[in-house]
Design a protein around this motif. Structure first.
Motif, short mmCIF file in Angstrom:
data_model
loop_
_atom_site.label_atom_id
_atom_site.label_comp_id
_atom_site.label_asym_id
_atom_site.label_seq_id
_atom_site.Cartn_x
_atom_site.Cartn_y
_atom_site.Cartn_z
N ASN A 1 0.80 -1.20 -0.07
CA ASN A 1 -0.03 -0.03 -0.08
C ASN A 1 0.93 1.15 0.06
N LYS B 1 -1.25 4.09 -14.36
CA LYS B 1 -0.41 3.52 -13.56
C LYS B 1 0.68 3.11 -13.74
N MET C 1 2.97 -2.11 -12.14
CA MET C 1 1.67 -2.41 -11.57
C MET C 1 0.91 -2.96 -12.67
N ARG C 2 -0.02 -3.98 -12.47
CA ARG C 2 -0.98 -4.50 -13.50
C ARG C 2 -2.01 -3.49 -13.97
N PRO D 1 -8.75 -3.51 -11.75
CA PRO D 1 -8.72 -4.09 -10.43
C PRO D 1 -10.04 -5.15 -10.32
N CYS E 1 -12.70 -7.18 -4.74
CA CYS E 1 -12.19 -7.58 -3.45
C CYS E 1 -12.90 -6.98 -2.64
N CYS F 1 -6.69 -3.50 1.50
CA CYS F 1 -5.63 -3.28 0.47
C CYS F 1 -5.97 -1.60 -0.06
N PHE G 1 -6.73 -0.66 -2.97
CA PHE G 1 -7.75 -0.58 -4.17
C PHE G 1 -9.17 -0.37 -3.30
N CYS G 2 -9.09 -1.27 -2.25
CA CYS G 2 -10.41 -1.33 -1.36
C CYS G 2 -10.64 0.10 -0.62
N LEU H 1 -11.60 1.57 -5.32
CA LEU H 1 -11.14 1.31 -6.93
C LEU H 1 -11.94 -0.21 -7.13
N THR H 2 -12.32 -0.84 -6.27
CA THR H 2 -12.43 -2.18 -6.53
C THR H 2 -14.17 -2.16 -6.48
N ASP I 1 -16.41 -10.46 -4.45
CA ASP I 1 -15.56 -11.34 -4.46
C ASP I 1 -16.01 -12.68 -4.59
#
Length: 237
Positions: free
Chosen positions: A107, A121, A125-126, A130, A133, A138, A140-141, A145-146, A150
């Motif tokens: 993070n 990005k 990073m991928r 995202p 999740c 994390c 992204f949460c 951003l997610t 899940d």
């Protein structure tokens, strides 16, 4: 000062000698070296590589993580720091600490590398969107951003075993044939359940087969298997 007693050649009894304080400190804390080595063996971050400088880096990283964990546990035991630290004193606390530490480091790296979240990005990073999740921990949460739900992968027990004719078979339930579990001999679990008395009395003269049901993971003797394995009857509809 610090004194120790030592025996000399041709001397009855022990004599007292002055010793440095480092000897006393070592005798009191030498177990810390063993704990440090055991911690690195269980939770090492090292990777197999021929580049020796990476192995040195991983060794230093293991030392730092262990010292950080020991310091945090000391603070938690003396009511220093946030109350969330007390969870690491419980069972599997060391494993949970390493997982949380790794996530917090990621993070931190993302937050400092991806300063403009509306822009592209970083290359490391991928680049794909995202994944769903719901950990709420994390990066992204925490930054919303997610999306989505899940759906955790469903676990399906598949047992591989080898029959007497050396053919390989897959099954998700109990087997009709008694097969070798590959764990050596052990006492028959059904005989043990049917007997009465103390543990020593129930194990006295009991059959010790190496075969049984791989799905139930229990060794069963041929006599009990022929008359009916009791766990089979419980698991079958």
């Amino acid at each position: 000062g610090h004194f120790v007693q030592r025996s000399g050649r041709g001397q009855q009894g022990r004599s007292t000698f002055a010793a440095p304080n480092s000897q006393r400190d070592y005798a009191r804390h030498f177990n810390a070296v063993d704990r440090n080595d055991r911690d690195s063996a269980d939770y090492t971050t090292s990777l197999r590589t021929n580049r020796w400088y990476l192995r040195v880096f991983f060794w230093l990283l293991d030392r730092c993580v262990h010292q950080l964990y020991v310091t945090m546990i000391y603070c938690a035991q003396n009511n220093i720091g946030p109350e969330e630290w007390s969870v690491y004193q419980k069972k599997h606390g060391r494993r949970r600490f390493q997982i949380d530490l790794g996530r917090d480091l990621m993070n931190y790296a993302i937050r400092n590398s991806w300063t403009n979240m509306d822009g592209p990005k970083p290359n490391w990073m991928r680049q794909s969107p995202p994944l769903p999740c719901e950990c709420n921990k994390c990066f992204f949460c925490l930054n919303s951003l997610t999306t989505g739900i899940d759906h955790k992968r469903q676990k399906r027990t598949v047992t591989h075993f080898v029959q007497h004719d050396r053919t390989r078979t897959k099954t998700v339930g109990c087997t009709d044939k008694r097969v070798n579990l590959g764990k050596g001999t052990s006492y028959c679990k059904q005989c043990y359940r049917e007997r009465t008395g103390t543990k020593e009395e129930k194990l006295d003269g009991i059959a010790r087969p190496a075969m049984g049901c791989p799905s139930c993971d229990e060794t069963i003797c041929k006599k009990c298997w022929d008359k009916g394995y009791d766990m089979h009857r419980k698991k079958k509809p």
